[in-house]
Design a protein around this motif. Structure first.
Motif, PDB file in Angstrom:
ATOM      1  N   TRP A 171       0.824  -1.205   0.000  1.00 52.27           N
ATOM      2  CA  TRP A 171       0.000   0.000   0.000  1.00 52.27           C
ATOM      3  C   TRP A 171       0.868   1.270   0.000  1.00 52.27           C
ATOM      4  CZ3 TRP A 171      -3.665  -1.554   4.578  1.00 52.27           C
ATOM      5  CH2 TRP A 171      -4.438  -2.650   4.173  1.00 52.27           C
ATOM      6  N   ILE A 172       2.150   1.165   0.404  1.00 47.48           N
ATOM      7  CA  ILE A 172       2.999   2.337   0.539  1.00 47.48           C
ATOM      8  C   ILE A 172       3.586   2.703  -0.819  1.00 47.48           C
ATOM      9  CG2 ILE A 172       4.975   3.328   1.728  1.00 47.48           C
ATOM     10  CD1 ILE A 172       2.606   2.643   3.521  1.00 47.48           C
ATOM     11  N   VAL A 194       3.835  -1.225   8.558  1.00 46.33           N
ATOM     12  CA  VAL A 194       3.432  -1.572   7.194  1.00 46.33           C
ATOM     13  C   VAL A 194       3.956  -2.911   6.702  1.00 46.33           C
ATOM     14  CG1 VAL A 194       3.253   0.861   6.555  1.00 46.33           C
ATOM     15  CG2 VAL A 194       5.402  -0.343   6.176  1.00 46.33           C
ATOM     16  N   MET A 195       4.842  -3.566   7.449  1.00 46.77           N
ATOM     17  CA  MET A 195       5.443  -4.796   6.938  1.00 46.77           C
ATOM     18  C   MET A 195       5.075  -5.990   7.805  1.00 46.77           C
ATOM     19  SD  MET A 195       9.136  -3.804   5.311  1.00 46.77           S
ATOM     20  CE  MET A 195       9.849  -2.962   6.711  1.00 46.77           C
ATOM     21  N   SER A 196       5.473  -7.148   7.329  1.00 41.00           N
ATOM     22  CA  SER A 196       5.141  -8.390   8.014  1.00 41.00           C
ATOM     23  C   SER A 196       5.937  -8.530   9.306  1.00 41.00           C
ATOM     24  CB  SER A 196       5.434  -9.583   7.104  1.00 41.00           C
ATOM     25  OG  SER A 196       6.829  -9.680   6.859  1.00 41.00           O
ATOM     26  N   THR A 197       5.528  -9.485  10.123  1.00 44.28           N
ATOM     27  CA  THR A 197       6.214  -9.714  11.397  1.00 44.28           C
ATOM     28  C   THR A 197       7.674 -10.097  11.176  1.00 44.28           C
ATOM     29  OG1 THR A 197       4.121 -10.452  12.371  1.00 44.28           O
ATOM     30  CG2 THR A 197       6.151 -11.054  13.528  1.00 44.28           C
ATOM     31  N   PRO A 217       8.108   5.159 -11.739  1.00 44.81           N
ATOM     32  CA  PRO A 217       7.018   6.148 -11.786  1.00 44.81           C
ATOM     33  C   PRO A 217       6.639   6.604 -10.380  1.00 44.81           C
ATOM     34  CG  PRO A 217       6.173   3.942 -12.193  1.00 44.81           C
ATOM     35  CD  PRO A 217       7.675   3.827 -12.177  1.00 44.81           C
ATOM     36  N   GLU A 218       6.005   7.770 -10.313  1.00 45.60           N
ATOM     37  CA  GLU A 218       5.668   8.342  -9.009  1.00 45.60           C
ATOM     38  C   GLU A 218       4.668   7.481  -8.232  1.00 45.60           C
ATOM     39  OE1 GLU A 218       4.317  12.320  -9.329  1.00 45.60           O
ATOM     40  OE2 GLU A 218       6.271  13.134  -9.885  1.00 45.60           O
ATOM     41  N   ASN A 219       3.795   6.795  -8.966  1.00 45.23           N
ATOM     42  CA  ASN A 219       2.748   6.027  -8.280  1.00 45.23           C
ATOM     43  C   ASN A 219       3.148   4.581  -8.001  1.00 45.23           C
ATOM     44  OD1 ASN A 219       2.769   5.162 -10.894  1.00 45.23           O
ATOM     45  ND2 ASN A 219       0.539   5.200 -11.173  1.00 45.23           N
ATOM     46  N   LYS A 220       4.434   4.236  -8.145  1.00 45.51           N
ATOM     47  CA  LYS A 220       4.873   2.868  -7.875  1.00 45.51           C
ATOM     48  C   LYS A 220       4.654   2.531  -6.406  1.00 45.51           C
ATOM     49  CE  LYS A 220       8.929  -0.148  -7.635  1.00 45.51           C
ATOM     50  NZ  LYS A 220       8.186  -1.329  -8.106  1.00 45.51           N
ATOM     51  N   ARG A 221       4.135   1.357  -6.185  1.00 48.80           N
ATOM     52  CA  ARG A 221       3.938   0.875  -4.814  1.00 48.80           C
ATOM     53  C   ARG A 221       4.944  -0.233  -4.540  1.00 48.80           C
ATOM     54  NH1 ARG A 221      -0.433   3.148  -2.542  1.00 48.80           N
ATOM     55  NH2 ARG A 221      -1.894   4.148  -3.975  1.00 48.80           N
ATOM     56  N   LEU A 222       5.561  -0.136  -3.391  1.00 46.87           N
ATOM     57  CA  LEU A 222       6.666  -1.031  -3.068  1.00 46.87           C
ATOM     58  C   LEU A 222       6.174  -2.411  -2.660  1.00 46.87           C
ATOM     59  CD1 LEU A 222       8.848   1.436  -0.976  1.00 46.87           C
ATOM     60  CD2 LEU A 222       9.082   0.875  -3.390  1.00 46.87           C
ATOM     61  N   SER A 223       6.924  -3.412  -3.077  1.00 48.25           N
ATOM     62  CA  SER A 223       6.671  -4.764  -2.593  1.00 48.25           C
ATOM     63  C   SER A 223       7.224  -4.904  -1.178  1.00 48.25           C
ATOM     64  CB  SER A 223       7.327  -5.788  -3.526  1.00 48.25           C
ATOM     65  OG  SER A 223       8.742  -5.683  -3.453  1.00 48.25           O
ATOM     66  N   GLU A 224       6.933  -6.034  -0.561  1.00 48.86           N
ATOM     67  CA  GLU A 224       7.453  -6.290   0.790  1.00 48.86           C
ATOM     68  C   GLU A 224       8.978  -6.197   0.825  1.00 48.86           C
ATOM     69  OE1 GLU A 224       7.623  -7.942   4.837  1.00 48.86           O
ATOM     70  OE2 GLU A 224       6.098  -6.894   3.691  1.00 48.86           O
ATOM     71  N   PHE A 225       9.643  -6.835  -0.128  1.00 47.77           N
ATOM     72  CA  PHE A 225      11.108  -6.860  -0.134  1.00 47.77           C
ATOM     73  C   PHE A 225      11.680  -5.478  -0.422  1.00 47.77           C
ATOM     74  CE2 PHE A 225      15.226  -7.790  -2.282  1.00 47.77           C
ATOM     75  CZ  PHE A 225      15.873  -8.355  -1.182  1.00 47.77           C
ATOM     76  N   GLU A 226      11.074  -4.748  -1.360  1.00 48.91           N
ATOM     77  CA  GLU A 226      11.558  -3.403  -1.685  1.00 48.91           C
ATOM     78  C   GLU A 226      11.387  -2.464  -0.497  1.00 48.91           C
ATOM     79  OE1 GLU A 226      10.581  -3.420  -6.502  1.00 48.91           O
ATOM     80  OE2 GLU A 226       9.077  -2.747  -5.048  1.00 48.91           O
TER      81      GLU A 226
END
Length: 465
Positions: free
Chosen positions: A17-18, A122-125, A73-82
């Protein structure tokens, strides 16, 4: 289904979502703050710093931001790893700056808590634990290894050992506590958001089914006269066409198809009508409507209805609200799922309240879960016997949460107990020793004739399409 939905809202998918733009903006703020702090310390307080290395560390952040702006791009949403790599980079960059500027003697060491809090939110445990562990290790190293802060006169700005240890302990506690607190609160918010979304979807579905049933029933009512006319005319034609067997067969087919249309409309219209009279129904009818999908599932569902006490209080006609029907249906489904062979639905009423008890003869609610009954996504480890008894059940508690939320929206109060509890007062039948759910409404909230929202009288309104 339940497990996959949970993973969507907790952790890996939640981090996506970030937006990258958000973290880039936060990093620019951090870069400006770092440059300002170094400039003020050197120009105003004449602290001797390794300026070249400090600006090298800040320059790496600047280059990282510029690279991200140019490549993505400006609207890119990061994956968990990124997201994990971004937060870890900021943590390492800040730690290197603190190493150059006094370690834990630098009051800005408190900023090490920031990346851990962001990770926890925002991230997993797993990612949060790694970032938190790295932060604690870096904090411990900075307490021992760092370049000293020196004034222009050569004095070293060092804390006494006891204060340095206290600063280290406070940092570690802050990392652990704020990380755990942020992760817990964020998980609660997201699970509640998902559960409320599912509740709204369930209510909207029930409302659409009710409206659809009303449209079909109204259509059946309006088409009843034309179909009867067609049937009558075709019957007369059959009698008059004895000498024309080919036409007589066609007339018989018309009558047969008219009967078929009547049956189809009658079956489709059983769900209800958009009729002022059918916006209400006797309490027993609403209960039977809610229980109907679970009547023939291999368990005996018993109904017991009547007024409380010696008074002759007439059975109330209540509002046929979708949330009431869907909420009761979920509770009855839950009872049927866990019952060994019998489910009892008891309905009682007085002049000022309406009570429904749903009881099964199963093992009841687990004692350790009573404080969390009705919470969304309640998990507990299932035994092999649980899986055999109810293999499709995921144990998430979402259905019970939806039922509780919808019924409370209608003004009801819910209570939960086990029939084996000697101190429970929800039922007095010794053979009903499973789970008990009691739903109580103030009568004025759901009474369709004498309550706060009575069904209006008069002509039915046409459908608005």
């Amino acid at each position: 289904m339940a497990n996959s939905n949970t993973s969507l809202w907790r952790g890996q998918e939640r981090s996506s979502w970030i937006r990258l733009r958000t973290l880039i903006l936060l990093r620019w703020v951090a870069i400006i703050g770092q440059i300002t702090a170094i400039t003020v310390a050197q120009q105003t307080y004449h602290v001797q710093l390794e300026l070249a290395l400090c600006f090298l560390a800040i320059g790496v952040s600047v280059m990282g931001n510029l690279t991200a702006i140019l490549l993505f791009p400006e609207n890119k949403r990061l994956s968990e790893f990124e997201n994990f790599l971004m937060v870890l980079f900021d943590l390492l960059q800040l730690s290197f700056l603190l190493y150059l500027t006094g370690g834990l003697n630098n009051p800005f060491a408190l900023l090490l808590v920031g990346p851990v809090t962001i990770s926890a939110s925002v991230m997993s445990t797993r990612s949060t634990l790694i970032v938190g562990a790295v932060a604690i290790v870096l904090t411990t190293l900075l307490a021992q290894f760092h370049l000293p802060l020196r004034t222009d006169l050569g004095f070293v700005l060092d804390m006494p050992d006891i204060l340095l240890f206290g600063n280290w302990a406070a940092m570690v506690i802050a990392i652990v506590f704020l990380g755990a607190y942020s992760h817990r609160v964020s998980s609660e918010v997201q699970s509640m958001s998902e559960a409320l979304s599912a509740t709204h979807m369930a209510l909207a579905r029930e409302q659409k089914l009710t409206d659809l049933g009303g449209v079909v029933a109204a259509a059946a009512h309006e088409l009843g006269t034309p179909l009867a006319t067609i049937k009558l005319a075709s019957s007369e034609l059959i009698e008059e066409l004895d000498d024309r067997p080919d036409l007589k067969e066609d007339a018989a087919l018309i009558r047969e198809q008219a009967d078929r249309c009547r049956d189809i409309l009658r079956d489709m219209g059983r769900a209800g009508k958009d009729d002022l009279h059918l916006r209400q129904a006797p309490l027993s009818s609403v209960i039977h409507e809610a229980a109907e999908p679970h009547i023939n599932r291999g368990k005996n569902v018993h109904f017991d209805e009547g007024p409380v006490g010696d008074g002759d209080v007439q059975q109330p006609s209540i509002l046929r609200k979708p949330e009431i029907i869907h909420g009761l249906r979920n509770l009855i489904q839950n009872a049927v799922d866990f019952a060994l062979g019998n489910v009892w639905v008891e309905a009682e009423w007085t002049s000022d309240r309406i009570t429904i008890c749903i009881i099964d003869d199963g093992r009841g609610f687990p004692a350790h879960m009573f404080g969390r009954i009705g919470d969304p996504f309640v998990r507990r480890r299932r035994s092999e016997s649980d899986r055999r008894a109810r293999p499709e059940y995921e144990g998430m508690g979402l259905g019970l949460f939806i039922a509780k939320t919808l019924l409370e929206r209608s003004g009801a109060e819910l209570k939960f107990a086990n029939g084996t509890d000697p101190y429970q007062s929800l039922t007095h039948h010794p053979d009903r020793r499973g789970a008990i759910v009691q739903v109580v409404w103030p009568r004025n909230l759901v009474d369709a004739q004498h309550g706060d929202s009575p069904v209006p009288s008069g002509a039915n309104q046409p459908f608005q399409i």
